[in-house]
Write a protein that holds these residues in place. Structure first.
Motif, PDB file in Angstrom:
ATOM      1  N   ASN A  22     -53.946 -13.594 -28.642  1.00  0.00           N
ATOM      2  CA  ASN A  22     -53.799 -13.789 -27.197  1.00  0.00           C
ATOM      3  C   ASN A  22     -52.975 -15.051 -26.988  1.00  0.00           C
ATOM      4  N   ILE A  23     -51.847 -14.910 -26.327  1.00  0.00           N
ATOM      5  CA  ILE A  23     -50.988 -16.053 -26.004  1.00  0.00           C
ATOM      6  C   ILE A  23     -50.955 -16.165 -24.490  1.00  0.00           C
ATOM      7  N   ALA A  24     -51.345 -17.322 -23.996  1.00  0.00           N
ATOM      8  CA  ALA A  24     -51.389 -17.527 -22.556  1.00  0.00           C
ATOM      9  C   ALA A  24     -50.768 -18.875 -22.209  1.00  0.00           C
ATOM     10  N   ALA A  25     -50.115 -18.934 -21.073  1.00  0.00           N
ATOM     11  CA  ALA A  25     -49.528 -20.179 -20.583  1.00  0.00           C
ATOM     12  C   ALA A  25     -49.971 -20.379 -19.139  1.00  0.00           C
ATOM     13  N   TYR A  26     -50.438 -21.573 -18.866  1.00  0.00           N
ATOM     14  CA  TYR A  26     -50.925 -21.907 -17.531  1.00  0.00           C
ATOM     15  C   TYR A  26     -50.165 -23.110 -17.001  1.00  0.00           C
ATOM     16  N   ARG A  27     -50.047 -23.190 -15.692  1.00  0.00           N
ATOM     17  CA  ARG A  27     -49.335 -24.293 -15.044  1.00  0.00           C
ATOM     18  C   ARG A  27     -49.986 -25.636 -15.384  1.00  0.00           C
ATOM     19  N   ASP A  28     -51.326 -25.660 -15.427  1.00  0.00           N
ATOM     20  CA  ASP A  28     -52.043 -26.904 -15.687  1.00  0.00           C
ATOM     21  C   ASP A  28     -53.477 -26.576 -16.101  1.00  0.00           C
ATOM     22  N   ALA A  29     -54.237 -27.606 -16.411  1.00  0.00           N
ATOM     23  CA  ALA A  29     -55.623 -27.419 -16.866  1.00  0.00           C
ATOM     24  C   ALA A  29     -56.470 -26.721 -15.813  1.00  0.00           C
ATOM     25  N   ASP A  30     -56.282 -27.055 -14.554  1.00  0.00           N
ATOM     26  CA  ASP A  30     -57.067 -26.420 -13.487  1.00  0.00           C
ATOM     27  C   ASP A  30     -56.811 -24.914 -13.427  1.00  0.00           C
ATOM     28  N   SER A  31     -55.580 -24.508 -13.689  1.00  0.00           N
ATOM     29  CA  SER A  31     -55.253 -23.078 -13.688  1.00  0.00           C
ATOM     30  C   SER A  31     -55.960 -22.356 -14.828  1.00  0.00           C
ATOM     31  N   TRP A  32     -56.028 -23.003 -15.991  1.00  0.00           N
ATOM     32  CA  TRP A  32     -56.727 -22.396 -17.125  1.00  0.00           C
ATOM     33  C   TRP A  32     -58.222 -22.282 -16.826  1.00  0.00           C
ATOM     34  N   LEU A  33     -58.789 -23.340 -16.271  1.00  0.00           N
ATOM     35  CA  LEU A  33     -60.210 -23.297 -15.906  1.00  0.00           C
ATOM     36  C   LEU A  33     -60.481 -22.201 -14.875  1.00  0.00           C
ATOM     37  N   ALA A  34     -59.623 -22.082 -13.887  1.00  0.00           N
ATOM     38  CA  ALA A  34     -59.806 -21.058 -12.852  1.00  0.00           C
ATOM     39  C   ALA A  34     -59.714 -19.661 -13.470  1.00  0.00           C
ATOM     40  N   HIS A  35     -58.785 -19.463 -14.384  1.00  0.00           N
ATOM     41  CA  HIS A  35     -58.653 -18.170 -15.053  1.00  0.00           C
ATOM     42  C   HIS A  35     -59.934 -17.835 -15.822  1.00  0.00           C
ATOM     43  N   THR A  36     -60.424 -18.799 -16.568  1.00  0.00           N
ATOM     44  CA  THR A  36     -61.618 -18.578 -17.384  1.00  0.00           C
ATOM     45  C   THR A  36     -62.828 -18.273 -16.508  1.00  0.00           C
ATOM     46  N   ARG A  37     -62.975 -19.005 -15.442  1.00  0.00           N
ATOM     47  CA  ARG A  37     -64.131 -18.816 -14.558  1.00  0.00           C
ATOM     48  C   ARG A  37     -64.075 -17.503 -13.784  1.00  0.00           C
ATOM     49  N   SER A  38     -62.873 -17.025 -13.491  1.00  0.00           N
ATOM     50  CA  SER A  38     -62.746 -15.815 -12.682  1.00  0.00           C
ATOM     51  C   SER A  38     -62.592 -14.553 -13.519  1.00  0.00           C
ATOM     52  N   ASN A  39     -62.502 -14.701 -14.829  1.00  0.00           N
ATOM     53  CA  ASN A  39     -62.325 -13.545 -15.706  1.00  0.00           C
ATOM     54  C   ASN A  39     -63.702 -12.935 -16.011  1.00  0.00           C
ATOM     55  N   PRO A  40     -63.987 -11.746 -15.493  1.00  0.00           N
ATOM     56  CA  PRO A  40     -65.311 -11.151 -15.701  1.00  0.00           C
ATOM     57  C   PRO A  40     -65.557 -10.749 -17.154  1.00  0.00           C
ATOM     58  N   TYR A  41     -64.531 -10.724 -17.982  1.00  0.00           N
ATOM     59  CA  TYR A  41     -64.677 -10.273 -19.363  1.00  0.00           C
ATOM     60  C   TYR A  41     -64.812 -11.412 -20.368  1.00  0.00           C
ATOM     61  N   SER A  42     -64.658 -12.665 -19.948  1.00  0.00           N
ATOM     62  CA  SER A  42     -64.673 -13.793 -20.883  1.00  0.00           C
ATOM     63  C   SER A  42     -65.911 -13.811 -21.764  1.00  0.00           C
ATOM     64  N   ARG A  43     -67.073 -13.735 -21.169  1.00  0.00           N
ATOM     65  CA  ARG A  43     -68.314 -13.778 -21.961  1.00  0.00           C
ATOM     66  C   ARG A  43     -68.432 -12.551 -22.865  1.00  0.00           C
ATOM     67  N   GLU A  44     -68.007 -11.397 -22.363  1.00  0.00           N
ATOM     68  CA  GLU A  44     -68.066 -10.176 -23.160  1.00  0.00           C
ATOM     69  C   GLU A  44     -67.167 -10.289 -24.385  1.00  0.00           C
ATOM     70  N   TYR A  45     -65.948 -10.818 -24.198  1.00  0.00           N
ATOM     71  CA  TYR A  45     -65.043 -10.993 -25.330  1.00  0.00           C
ATOM     72  C   TYR A  45     -65.690 -11.852 -26.404  1.00  0.00           C
ATOM     73  N   MET A  46     -66.239 -12.973 -25.974  1.00  0.00           N
ATOM     74  CA  MET A  46     -66.787 -13.921 -26.928  1.00  0.00           C
ATOM     75  C   MET A  46     -68.043 -13.389 -27.610  1.00  0.00           C
ATOM     76  N   SER A  47     -68.713 -12.419 -27.032  1.00  0.00           N
ATOM     77  CA  SER A  47     -69.911 -11.868 -27.662  1.00  0.00           C
ATOM     78  C   SER A  47     -69.575 -10.861 -28.761  1.00  0.00           C
ATOM     79  N   VAL A  48     -68.367 -10.326 -28.755  1.00  0.00           N
ATOM     80  CA  VAL A  48     -67.997  -9.323 -29.760  1.00  0.00           C
ATOM     81  C   VAL A  48     -66.840  -9.769 -30.653  1.00  0.00           C
ATOM     82  N   CYS A  49     -66.281 -10.923 -30.395  1.00  0.00           N
ATOM     83  CA  CYS A  49     -65.136 -11.409 -31.161  1.00  0.00           C
ATOM     84  C   CYS A  49     -65.495 -12.677 -31.921  1.00  0.00           C
ATOM     85  N   GLU A  50     -64.832 -12.854 -33.038  1.00  0.00           N
ATOM     86  CA  GLU A  50     -64.936 -14.105 -33.775  1.00  0.00           C
ATOM     87  C   GLU A  50     -63.639 -14.872 -33.550  1.00  0.00           C
TER      88      GLU A  50
END
Length: 83
Positions: A22-50
């Protein structure tokens, strides 16, 4: 990705669907945080991925740096100051 502040987002999956890059580019740290917080799949990904590795290029905020360091083997490459 249409979330504000997301500049680029690419996902690559190998033929066996066992490894994902996964390659991602964000304008700034706040944008990355907002993406992570608003992504409904983040926790699911981390529960099945290493997470094998994480590279961050730029200057994360203290809050984001704490999250990045929680992944263990993350490498942070600070942006060079322009001058």
């Amino acid at each position: 990705n249409t979330r504000p502040g997301t500049l680029a987002y690419e996902i690559y999956l190998d033929e066996d669907q066992q490894q994902l890059i996964n390659i991602a580019a964000y304008r700034d740290a706040d944008s990355w945080l907002a993406h992570t917080r608003s992504n409904p799949y983040s926790r699911e990904y981390m529960s099945v991925c290493e997470l094998v590795s994480l590279e961050v290029h730029g200057n994360p905020s203290p809050e984001l740096l704490e999250i990045i360091r929680s992944f263990g083997s993350a490498k942070v490459y600070p942006a060079l100051a322009h001058g």
